[in-house]
Design a protein around this motif. Structure first.
Motif, PDB file in Angstrom:
ATOM      1  N   LEU A 162       0.819  -1.252  -0.082  1.00  0.00           N
ATOM      2  CA  LEU A 162      -0.120  -0.019   0.019  1.00  0.00           C
ATOM      3  C   LEU A 162       0.708   1.306   0.009  1.00  0.00           C
ATOM      4  N   ASP A 163       2.036   1.168   0.381  1.00  0.00           N
ATOM      5  CA  ASP A 163       3.058   2.099   0.307  1.00  0.00           C
ATOM      6  C   ASP A 163       3.142   3.025  -0.866  1.00  0.00           C
ATOM      7  N   GLY A 164       2.808   4.204  -1.061  1.00  0.00           N
ATOM      8  CA  GLY A 164       2.915   4.923  -2.310  1.00  0.00           C
ATOM      9  C   GLY A 164       1.768   4.851  -3.531  1.00  0.00           C
ATOM     10  N   LYS A 165       0.916   3.852  -3.037  1.00  0.00           N
ATOM     11  CA  LYS A 165      -0.276   3.509  -4.074  1.00  0.00           C
ATOM     12  C   LYS A 165      -1.260   4.623  -3.911  1.00  0.00           C
ATOM     13  N   LYS A 166      -2.070   4.994  -5.036  1.00  0.00           N
ATOM     14  CA  LYS A 166      -3.239   5.913  -5.250  1.00  0.00           C
ATOM     15  C   LYS A 166      -4.403   4.880  -5.112  1.00  0.00           C
ATOM     16  N   MET A 167      -4.992   5.168  -4.069  1.00  0.00           N
ATOM     17  CA  MET A 167      -6.386   4.559  -3.782  1.00  0.00           C
ATOM     18  C   MET A 167      -7.535   5.510  -4.101  1.00  0.00           C
ATOM     19  N   LEU A 168      -8.535   4.908  -4.575  1.00  0.00           N
ATOM     20  CA  LEU A 168      -9.799   5.545  -4.826  1.00  0.00           C
ATOM     21  C   LEU A 168     -11.016   4.885  -4.239  1.00  0.00           C
ATOM     22  N   VAL A 169     -11.641   5.630  -3.419  1.00  0.00           N
ATOM     23  CA  VAL A 169     -12.875   5.000  -2.743  1.00  0.00           C
ATOM     24  C   VAL A 169     -14.359   5.638  -3.288  1.00  0.00           C
ATOM     25  N   ILE A 170     -14.861   4.469  -4.093  1.00  0.00           N
ATOM     26  CA  ILE A 170     -16.103   5.210  -4.717  1.00  0.00           C
ATOM     27  C   ILE A 170     -17.371   4.844  -4.163  1.00  0.00           C
TER      28      ILE A 170
ATOM     29  N   GLU B  43     -16.131   5.819   4.486  1.00  0.00           N
ATOM     30  CA  GLU B  43     -15.265   6.765   3.839  1.00  0.00           C
ATOM     31  C   GLU B  43     -14.145   7.332   4.812  1.00  0.00           C
ATOM     32  N   ALA B  44     -14.842   7.939   5.788  1.00  0.00           N
ATOM     33  CA  ALA B  44     -13.396   8.545   6.574  1.00  0.00           C
ATOM     34  C   ALA B  44     -12.503   7.717   7.229  1.00  0.00           C
ATOM     35  N   ALA B  45     -12.865   6.139   7.576  1.00  0.00           N
ATOM     36  CA  ALA B  45     -12.174   5.357   8.248  1.00  0.00           C
ATOM     37  C   ALA B  45     -11.180   4.427   7.269  1.00  0.00           C
ATOM     38  N   LEU B  46     -11.650   4.292   5.921  1.00  0.00           N
ATOM     39  CA  LEU B  46     -10.878   3.888   4.724  1.00  0.00           C
ATOM     40  C   LEU B  46      -9.795   4.969   4.718  1.00  0.00           C
ATOM     41  N   GLN B  47      -9.847   6.239   4.419  1.00  0.00           N
ATOM     42  CA  GLN B  47      -8.975   7.231   3.903  1.00  0.00           C
ATOM     43  C   GLN B  47      -8.164   7.473   5.072  1.00  0.00           C
ATOM     44  N   CYS B  48      -8.298   7.396   6.458  1.00  0.00           N
ATOM     45  CA  CYS B  48      -7.555   7.467   7.406  1.00  0.00           C
ATOM     46  C   CYS B  48      -6.541   6.256   7.432  1.00  0.00           C
ATOM     47  N   LEU B  49      -7.122   4.946   7.300  1.00  0.00           N
ATOM     48  CA  LEU B  49      -6.036   3.942   7.609  1.00  0.00           C
ATOM     49  C   LEU B  49      -5.389   3.611   6.209  1.00  0.00           C
ATOM     50  N   PHE B  50      -5.867   3.994   5.101  1.00  0.00           N
ATOM     51  CA  PHE B  50      -4.879   3.907   3.864  1.00  0.00           C
ATOM     52  C   PHE B  50      -3.831   4.806   3.945  1.00  0.00           C
ATOM     53  N   GLN B  51      -4.137   6.222   4.476  1.00  0.00           N
ATOM     54  CA  GLN B  51      -3.039   7.315   4.831  1.00  0.00           C
ATOM     55  C   GLN B  51      -1.979   6.780   5.744  1.00  0.00           C
ATOM     56  N   ARG B  52      -2.228   6.135   6.607  1.00  0.00           N
ATOM     57  CA  ARG B  52      -1.551   5.683   7.719  1.00  0.00           C
ATOM     58  C   ARG B  52      -0.521   4.712   7.103  1.00  0.00           C
ATOM     59  N   ARG B  53      -0.732   4.111   5.917  1.00  0.00           N
ATOM     60  CA  ARG B  53      -0.064   3.140   5.350  1.00  0.00           C
ATOM     61  C   ARG B  53       0.769   3.754   4.199  1.00  0.00           C
ATOM     62  N   GLY B  54       0.706   4.805   4.134  1.00  0.00           N
ATOM     63  CA  GLY B  54       1.487   5.474   2.992  1.00  0.00           C
ATOM     64  C   GLY B  54       0.716   5.737   1.758  1.00  0.00           C
ATOM     65  N   SER B  55      -0.407   5.346   1.602  1.00  0.00           N
ATOM     66  CA  SER B  55      -1.190   5.601   0.393  1.00  0.00           C
ATOM     67  C   SER B  55      -1.657   7.114  -0.095  1.00  0.00           C
ATOM     68  N   MET B  56      -1.785   7.368  -1.111  1.00  0.00           N
ATOM     69  CA  MET B  56      -2.465   8.624  -1.259  1.00  0.00           C
ATOM     70  C   MET B  56      -4.042   8.474  -1.877  1.00  0.00           C
ATOM     71  N   THR B  57      -5.009   8.948  -1.057  1.00  0.00           N
ATOM     72  CA  THR B  57      -6.270   8.608  -1.133  1.00  0.00           C
ATOM     73  C   THR B  57      -7.118   9.844  -2.052  1.00  0.00           C
ATOM     74  N   MET B  58      -8.173   9.213  -2.515  1.00  0.00           N
ATOM     75  CA  MET B  58      -9.083   9.938  -3.405  1.00  0.00           C
ATOM     76  C   MET B  58     -10.420   9.279  -3.021  1.00  0.00           C
TER      77      MET B  58
END
Length: 464
Positions: free
Chosen positions: A217-225, A232-247
């Motif tokens: 997940l580090d450095g990956k671009k993640m999109l929640v649709i 949505e808030a929990a997904l973005q927070c957890l992905f960001q903690r693992r170094g992902s860029m969230t959209m």
């Protein structure tokens, strides 16, 4: 559900546990159309899921990559929860956490999953089944009843998305919110205090499935649709903690196709509209669906001709999320047991204002506003159903408190008696109150005073 899911659940079945404490159960859940009757779903419902999954499997074609088995992950979570609960019950043999699920709908298969996983972990579970068209007030009324039920240690909501209003979500007590949907639990997660809150089991399941599948997940671009609110808030927070860029995006956003071209990981939080082609998701993209309709074909998904890099179905998310909810339940029970142990009271002492010259006793008593007895009860750890309030400053304590605290060691009993009052009137009552103030406010020792009725004597019970 996929064909392996019912087999996994059957593997969890075991002889029925002795029934837990009697809890309220509303009208029985109605089975989905075409399925068996009662709350347990039935073979008809499972058969429909198997038929649907067989159709989806054939539409993938021979070259499609099937999702890896998740049963081992679920078993690991349940086994860990079972071991932790066993350790807790060694110290408190009568303790058995209870999970309450308020259901307003007909998803009886999810109810069966919760029941089987709870039994395997050693929990009690109760379903409060409401009609699908239940109003917000009816749902909140049930939530408030569960909040005050000391036998229930966790509460989950299985209601329609339209019913998840702020009033409904924040009616839950944060300490019983095992789904992590209240503002307090979400705020703690965003602030970084994940060890002090409950994290959404669905969001955790998404992360676990991706990491167990070998996705970095580090450095990956993640999109929640199509996700909303707490998910949505929990997904973005957890992905960001693992170094992902969230959209994040909704299905009707004009920029959706462009965002899909950039995304390395796509999380679908709701069914895909029919007018949006599946070909917008690029080959090689890791797709995880939190919506069972993504694979059902009834929302225009059509043939899954695009070979995704590890398509993870909703069945995987739902099953693992149910297991992680059980894990949150065990954590809730552990916190509850810890609170029952002897601990220093969280008292907030009233402020004193020394005056010179010293006022009379009557002036001092009238200048101070007594603390509400309901607030005092919470500060010393009494539960709402353990006190009977009379006015704002009086309450009786129910004897049920003795049963709850029976495992605690007895305290010390200090008797103040046989003191001849000084010329200023300092006798037994004054010494008793002063002793408690010194022990509690200065030495941080839990203590309280019990004063007998003042002697009638020449003052007729009035002390000045």
């Amino acid at each position: 559900m996929s064909a392996r899911l019912p087999l996994f659940l059957r593997g969890l079945r075991r002889p029925q546990q002795p029934p837990g404490p009697p809890l309220r159960l509303r009208a029985p859940c109605r089975a989905s159309s075409g399925g068996g009757g009662g709350c347990g779903g039935g073979e008809g419902l499972l058969g429909q899921r198997r038929l649907r999954d067989a159709q989806v499997g054939s539409s993938r074609g021979q070259g499609s990559q099937a999702p890896p088995a998740r049963d081992s992950i679920v078993r690991e979570v349940i086994q860990n929860s079972k071991e932790v609960l066993s350790l807790l019950q060694e110290k408190s043999p009568t303790f058995k956490p209870v999970l309450a699920i308020i259901q307003a709908g007909d998803d009886n298969l999810m109810q069966e999953i919760n029941q089987n996983l709870a039994e395997e972990a050693g929990l009690n579970i109760t379903h409060i089944c409401l009609p699908p068209d239940s109003s917000e007030a009816e749902i909140i009324d049930e939530i408030l009843k569960i909040n005050e039920d000391t036998r229930v240690h966790g509460l989950a909501l299985q209601i329609s998305e339209n019913s998840f209003s702020n009033k409904v979500l924040n009616a839950l007590k944060p300490e019983k919110d095992v789904d992590g949907v209240t503002d307090i639990n979400l705020g703690r997660l965003v602030r970084g205090d994940a060890h002090e809150c409950y994290v959404s089991p669905v969001a955790r399941a998404v992360i676990e499935l991706l990491e167990k599948s070998g996705v970095n997940l580090d450095g990956k671009k993640m999109l929640v649709i199509g996700a909303h609110g707490s998910l949505e808030a929990a997904l973005q927070c957890l992905f960001q903690r693992r170094g992902s860029m969230t959209m994040s995006s909704q299905w009707k956003t004009p920029q959706l196709q462009g965002k899909l071209l950039e995304a390395d990981i796509v999380v679908l939080g709701s069914p895909k509209p029919e007018e949006i082609p599946l070909s917008w998701i690029q080959p090689g993209t890791t797709v995880l669906s939190c919506s069972h309709d993504f694979l059902s074909g009834k929302h225009g998904c059509g043939s899954l001709g695009v070979h995704f890099n590890g398509l993870i179905a909703e069945d995987d998310v739902s099953l693992l999320a149910a297991a992680l909810r059980i894990q949150n339940m065990v954590s809730s029970g552990r916190r509850w047991l810890r609170e029952q142990q002897h601990a220093r009271w969280r008292l907030h002492c009233l402020k004193l204002q020394p005056l010179s010259p010293v006022p009379s006793d009557l002036e001092i008593s009238r200048a101070q506003t007594p603390k509400a007895v309901e607030v005092l009860a919470k500060e010393i750890g009494l539960l709402a159903d353990e006190i009977e309030i009379h006015g704002k400053s009086k309450a009786k304590v129910r004897l049920s408190l003795l049963e709850r605290l029976k495992d605690q060691a007895d305290g010390k009993y200090v008797l103040v008696a046989g003191i001849t009052p000084t010329p200023l009137g300092e006798g037994k009552s004054t010494v008793t109150v002063g002793l408690v103030q010194a022990l509690t406010a200065h030495l941080n020792i839990n203590s309280f005073a019990c004063l007998r009725q003042p002697s009638q004597g020449p003052t007729f019970g009035v002390k000045v």
